[in-house]
Write a protein that holds these residues in place. Structure first.
Motif, PDB file in Angstrom:
ATOM      1  N   ARG A  78      -2.423  16.966  -1.584  1.00 13.71           N
ATOM      2  CA  ARG A  78      -1.869  16.142  -0.505  1.00 13.71           C
ATOM      3  C   ARG A  78      -0.394  15.865  -0.740  1.00 13.71           C
ATOM      4  NH1 ARG A  78      -6.983  13.334  -0.260  1.00 13.71           N
ATOM      5  NH2 ARG A  78      -6.238  11.825  -1.785  1.00 13.71           N
ATOM      6  N   LEU A  79      -0.061  15.497  -1.986  1.00 14.12           N
ATOM      7  CA  LEU A  79       1.328  15.177  -2.297  1.00 14.12           C
ATOM      8  C   LEU A  79       2.227  16.397  -2.121  1.00 14.12           C
ATOM      9  CD1 LEU A  79       3.278  13.044  -3.329  1.00 14.12           C
ATOM     10  CD2 LEU A  79       2.770  13.774  -5.658  1.00 14.12           C
ATOM     11  N   SER A  80       1.753  17.563  -2.539  1.00  9.07           N
ATOM     12  CA  SER A  80       2.541  18.790  -2.397  1.00  9.07           C
ATOM     13  C   SER A  80       2.815  19.111  -0.933  1.00  9.07           C
ATOM     14  CB  SER A  80       1.806  19.960  -3.066  1.00  9.07           C
ATOM     15  OG  SER A  80       2.497  21.173  -2.848  1.00  9.07           O
ATOM     16  N   ASN A  81       1.811  18.979  -0.066  1.00  8.73           N
ATOM     17  CA  ASN A  81       1.992  19.256   1.360  1.00  8.73           C
ATOM     18  C   ASN A  81       2.936  18.254   2.014  1.00  8.73           C
ATOM     19  OD1 ASN A  81       0.374  21.549   1.566  1.00  8.73           O
ATOM     20  ND2 ASN A  81      -1.490  20.345   1.769  1.00  8.73           N
TER      21      ASN A  81
ATOM     22  N   LEU B 239       4.518  11.670   8.234  1.00  3.96           N
ATOM     23  CA  LEU B 239       3.954  11.987   6.923  1.00  3.96           C
ATOM     24  C   LEU B 239       4.572  11.128   5.829  1.00  3.96           C
ATOM     25  CD1 LEU B 239       3.656  15.873   7.108  1.00  3.96           C
ATOM     26  CD2 LEU B 239       1.801  14.213   7.045  1.00  3.96           C
ATOM     27  N   ARG B 240       5.853  10.793   5.994  1.00  2.00           N
ATOM     28  CA  ARG B 240       6.499   9.920   5.000  1.00  2.00           C
ATOM     29  C   ARG B 240       5.824   8.543   4.979  1.00  2.00           C
ATOM     30  NH1 ARG B 240      11.733  10.753   3.189  1.00  2.00           N
ATOM     31  NH2 ARG B 240      12.235  11.905   5.101  1.00  2.00           N
ATOM     32  N   GLN B 241       5.510   8.020   6.165  1.00  2.00           N
ATOM     33  CA  GLN B 241       4.814   6.739   6.234  1.00  2.00           C
ATOM     34  C   GLN B 241       3.375   6.865   5.725  1.00  2.00           C
ATOM     35  OE1 GLN B 241       6.462   3.956   6.993  1.00  2.00           O
ATOM     36  NE2 GLN B 241       8.265   5.291   7.228  1.00  2.00           N
ATOM     37  N   ALA B 242       2.758   8.028   6.001  1.00  2.00           N
ATOM     38  CA  ALA B 242       1.396   8.241   5.506  1.00  2.00           C
ATOM     39  C   ALA B 242       1.351   8.245   3.985  1.00  2.00           C
ATOM     40  CB  ALA B 242       0.853   9.554   6.063  1.00  2.00           C
ATOM     41  N   GLU B 243       2.406   8.772   3.371  1.00  2.00           N
ATOM     42  CA  GLU B 243       2.459   8.789   1.912  1.00  2.00           C
ATOM     43  C   GLU B 243       2.446   7.376   1.340  1.00  2.00           C
ATOM     44  OE1 GLU B 243       5.283  10.644  -1.654  1.00  2.00           O
ATOM     45  OE2 GLU B 243       6.054  10.437   0.390  1.00  2.00           O
ATOM     46  N   GLN B 244       3.163   6.459   1.990  1.00  2.00           N
ATOM     47  CA  GLN B 244       3.178   5.073   1.524  1.00  2.00           C
ATOM     48  C   GLN B 244       1.805   4.417   1.677  1.00  2.00           C
ATOM     49  OE1 GLN B 244       6.343   3.005   3.517  1.00  2.00           O
ATOM     50  NE2 GLN B 244       7.903   4.516   2.935  1.00  2.00           N
TER      51      GLN B 244
ATOM     52  N   ILE C 107      -5.385   3.686   0.827  1.00  2.21           N
ATOM     53  CA  ILE C 107      -6.044   3.722   2.132  1.00  2.21           C
ATOM     54  C   ILE C 107      -6.557   5.136   2.372  1.00  2.21           C
ATOM     55  CG2 ILE C 107      -5.732   3.412   4.622  1.00  2.21           C
ATOM     56  CD1 ILE C 107      -3.556   1.406   4.021  1.00  2.21           C
ATOM     57  N   HIS C 108      -7.762   5.262   2.866  1.00  4.14           N
ATOM     58  CA  HIS C 108      -8.382   6.574   3.035  1.00  4.14           C
ATOM     59  C   HIS C 108      -7.627   7.392   4.092  1.00  4.14           C
ATOM     60  CE1 HIS C 108     -11.445   9.657   3.868  1.00  4.14           C
ATOM     61  NE2 HIS C 108     -11.930   9.340   2.662  1.00  4.14           N
ATOM     62  N   PRO C 109      -7.440   8.694   3.872  1.00  2.00           N
ATOM     63  CA  PRO C 109      -6.714   9.524   4.849  1.00  2.00           C
ATOM     64  C   PRO C 109      -7.316   9.491   6.249  1.00  2.00           C
ATOM     65  CG  PRO C 109      -6.970  10.713   2.777  1.00  2.00           C
ATOM     66  CD  PRO C 109      -7.762   9.455   2.652  1.00  2.00           C
ATOM     67  N   GLN C 110      -8.649   9.433   6.365  1.00  2.59           N
ATOM     68  CA  GLN C 110      -9.262   9.396   7.691  1.00  2.59           C
ATOM     69  C   GLN C 110      -8.918   8.109   8.426  1.00  2.59           C
ATOM     70  OE1 GLN C 110     -10.956  12.180   8.744  1.00  2.59           O
ATOM     71  NE2 GLN C 110     -10.686  11.179  10.724  1.00  2.59           N
ATOM     72  N   THR C 111      -8.818   7.014   7.682  1.00  4.58           N
ATOM     73  CA  THR C 111      -8.414   5.734   8.293  1.00  4.58           C
ATOM     74  C   THR C 111      -6.976   5.809   8.796  1.00  4.58           C
ATOM     75  OG1 THR C 111      -9.897   4.572   6.765  1.00  4.58           O
ATOM     76  CG2 THR C 111      -8.218   3.251   7.888  1.00  4.58           C
ATOM     77  N   ILE C 112      -6.112   6.455   8.018  1.00  5.53           N
ATOM     78  CA  ILE C 112      -4.716   6.618   8.440  1.00  5.53           C
ATOM     79  C   ILE C 112      -4.636   7.470   9.711  1.00  5.53           C
ATOM     80  CG2 ILE C 112      -2.466   7.550   7.758  1.00  5.53           C
ATOM     81  CD1 ILE C 112      -3.261   7.003   4.850  1.00  5.53           C
ATOM     82  N   ILE C 113      -5.432   8.538   9.772  1.00  6.33           N
ATOM     83  CA  ILE C 113      -5.439   9.412  10.948  1.00  6.33           C
ATOM     84  C   ILE C 113      -5.904   8.646  12.185  1.00  6.33           C
ATOM     85  CG2 ILE C 113      -6.541  11.446  11.966  1.00  6.33           C
ATOM     86  CD1 ILE C 113      -6.619  12.641   9.144  1.00  6.33           C
TER      87      ILE C 113
END
Length: 271
Positions: free
Chosen positions: A19-22, A106-111, A117-123
Motif C-alpha cells: 500500500r505504501l509503495s503504491n 491518496l495523500r490524505q488516505a495515507e494519513q 483506519i481500515h482501507p474499506q472504511t476510507i473508501i
C-alpha cells in the motif's frame, strides 16, 4: 511440484509495504505535474533517452503529454496515467487536474491509514464525499442555455481555458471562436465526427478558418478552371474516368502512336 510465477530476482510486497509503495508512486506523479497548473504554471523539458540532440526534446506544460512521455513501473502511478488518458479522450482537458486530485486524495488516505483506519472504511468515506461534492456542484451550477449571447460567452470562456495549455495558446482567442462556431452549428448534437478537420502543409496556424460549406480535398485537373460561379454539381456513385485494362499481369505493347490512339479509342467506346 512448485511453479515459479515471478522472474528470477523479482521482489514481492504485501500488506502495508504494498500500500505504501503504491501511494508514494501515485503521489510522486501528482507532484510531477502539479507545478504545471495555473496561469503561472511552469513548462517541463522532456528529453528522450533513445533520440539524440533536439529530436527527442519536448518543452510542454500539458499534463497528458508529460505523463505519456515518462516511463513508470509503479502500479498506482500507471493507474493515474490511465485516468489522464481517459480524461483526455472523453473531455479533452483537465488531464493534469485529475492526476493532482487523485494524488492528493491518496495523500490524505495515507494519513488515515497511519491512524489504523481500515482501507474499506476510507473508501466508503470517499464515496460519501463524492456524492456530497456532486450534489453541491449541481446546486451551485448556473445554465445560460436559454440565452444565446451568454451561452456563447460561456462556451468561449471554456474554450479559451482549454487552449491555454496547448500549442495554440498564443492564438487561443481565434481558435476558441472557430471551435465554438463549429460546435454551435451541430445544433445540440454531440457527434463531433460531423466536424471535418483538413490539414494542409505550408502557411501559418493563424491562417486556419471555419468554412460555411463543404470542402473537398481534391487537386484541380490540368487546364481546368480554378473558380466556377453558379456551378451545377453532379453527385455520382460510379467512376467517371475511362475504363482501363484491369487484367492482372496484362501488358500491351505498341509500335507507333497510331496504335496507342486506337487503344485509347477502344477504351472510350467501351466506357
Amino acid at each position: 511440484m512448485s511453479t515459479q510465477l515471478f522472474n528470477e530476482g523479482a521482489t514481492q510486497e504485501r500488506a502495508e509495504n504494498a500500500r505504501l509503495s503504491n501511494i508514494i508512486g501515485a503521489i510522486a506523479v501528482g507532484d510531477l505535474v502539479k507545478s504545471t497548473l495555473g496561469p503561472k504554471g511552469m513548462d517541463k523539458i522532456l528529453q528522450s533517452s533513445s533520440a539524440r540532440g533536439d529530436d527527442g526534446l519536448i518543452v510542454t506544460n500539458d499534463g497528458a503529454t508529460i505523463l505519456k512521455s515518462i516511463p513508470l513501473d509503479n502500479a498506482a502511478a500507471k493507474v493515474l496515467v490511465n485516468i489522464s488518458k481517459v480524461q483526455d479522450d472523453e473531455v479533452g482537458d483537465g488531464t493534469t487536474s485529475v492526476c493532482v486530485l487523485a494524488a492528493e486524495i491518496l495523500r490524505q488516505a495515507e494519513q488515515l491509514l497511519d491512524q489504523r483506519i481500515h482501507p474499506q472504511t476510507i473508501i466508503d468515506g470517499f464515496r460519501l464525499a463524492t456524492a456530497s461534492a456532486r450534489a453541491a456542484l449541481e446546486e451551485s451550477a448556473i445554465s445560460h442555455k436559454d440565452d444565446e449571447v451568454l451561452w456563447r460567452e460561456d462556451l468561449l470562456s471554456i474554450a479559451r481555458t482549454t487552449l491555454s495549455s496547448k500549442v495554440l495558446a498564443s492564438d487561443k482567442d481565434k481558435f476558441a471562436e472557430i471551435c465554438v462556431d463549429a460546435v454551435l452549428r451541430l445544433k445540440g448534437s454531440t457527434s463531433l465526427d460531423r466536424i471535418q478537420i483538413i490539414k494542409k502543409t505550408g502557411g501559418k496556424v493563424a491562417d486556419s478558418f471555419l468554412s460555411d460549406g463543404f470542402i473537398l480535398n481534391k487537386k484541380v485537373g490540368v487546364n481546368q478552371p480554378r473558380s466556377v460561379k453558379g456551378a451545377r454539381i453532379l453527385v455520382a456513385n460510379t467512376p467517371m474516368d475511362t475504363d482501363k485494362v484491369k487484367v492482372f499481369g496484362a501488358k500491351i505493347k505498341v509500335s507507333d502512336t497510331a496504335q496507342l490512339a486506337e487503344l485509347e479509342r477502344a477504351e472510350r467506346e467501351k466506357m
